[in-house]
Scaffold this motif. Sequence first.
Motif, short mmCIF file in Angstrom:
data_model
loop_
_atom_site.label_atom_id
_atom_site.label_comp_id
_atom_site.label_asym_id
_atom_site.label_seq_id
_atom_site.Cartn_x
_atom_site.Cartn_y
_atom_site.Cartn_z
N LYS A 1 0.83 -1.21 0.00
CA LYS A 1 0.00 0.00 0.00
C LYS A 1 0.87 1.26 0.00
O LYS A 1 0.52 2.26 -0.62
N ALA A 2 2.03 1.18 0.68
CA ALA A 2 2.93 2.33 0.73
C ALA A 2 3.65 2.55 -0.60
O ALA A 2 3.94 3.68 -0.98
N LYS A 3 3.92 1.48 -1.32
CA LYS A 3 4.72 1.58 -2.54
C LYS A 3 3.90 1.75 -3.82
O LYS A 3 4.43 2.20 -4.83
N LEU A 4 2.64 1.39 -3.79
CA LEU A 4 1.83 1.38 -5.01
C LEU A 4 0.72 2.42 -4.95
O LEU A 4 0.26 2.80 -3.87
N GLY A 5 0.27 2.83 -6.11
CA GLY A 5 -0.87 3.72 -6.21
C GLY A 5 -2.15 2.94 -5.94
O GLY A 5 -2.14 1.70 -5.89
N PRO A 6 -3.29 3.62 -5.78
CA PRO A 6 -4.54 2.94 -5.41
C PRO A 6 -4.98 1.88 -6.43
O PRO A 6 -5.33 0.77 -6.05
N GLU A 7 -4.93 2.21 -7.70
CA GLU A 7 -5.37 1.26 -8.73
C GLU A 7 -4.41 0.07 -8.80
O GLU A 7 -4.83 -1.08 -8.90
N GLU A 8 -3.12 0.39 -8.73
CA GLU A 8 -2.11 -0.67 -8.79
C GLU A 8 -2.17 -1.54 -7.53
O GLU A 8 -1.97 -2.75 -7.59
N PHE A 9 -2.49 -0.94 -6.38
CA PHE A 9 -2.62 -1.71 -5.14
C PHE A 9 -3.77 -2.71 -5.23
O PHE A 9 -3.63 -3.86 -4.81
N ARG A 10 -4.89 -2.28 -5.81
CA ARG A 10 -6.02 -3.21 -5.98
C ARG A 10 -5.61 -4.38 -6.87
O ARG A 10 -5.94 -5.54 -6.58
#
Length: 124
Positions: free
Chosen positions: A101-110
């Motif tokens: 969650k800290a390293k990725l953007g919201p869409e990429e985290f999903r």
Amino acid sequence: MRQHVGAVERSAEHLFLPAAKAAVLRQRLLPRARESAEELEQLAAEAALVELALADGLDEEGWAALQAEDGGGGGEAGTAVEAPSFDFDEAELSWGRKEAKAKLGPEEFRAWRKAAKAAAKRGD
């Protein structure tokens, strides 16, 4: 652009870049690079369609049929827009939820969450 994405993904391997700065670089640039690569691939596909239409001398009806066959249209009304796909390597899939969650953007985290879940199922 895909080579740029690969270089950003391998930034931790660079001797001249400290690990903390490499992580920040990946966090900020990787989502943008992947998004740009997707947009450029879509643009290249649309340009190929236009080239084909011009070479064949298609009229408006022919152009609409060609776009319908390809599923193109760049997200215009009446066409489906594909969700961007993200490829995660083994190291990224082994991250914990907080780290991802800290390293990725919201869409990429999903997308990472779904990929990590699928990888866990394959590993069981």
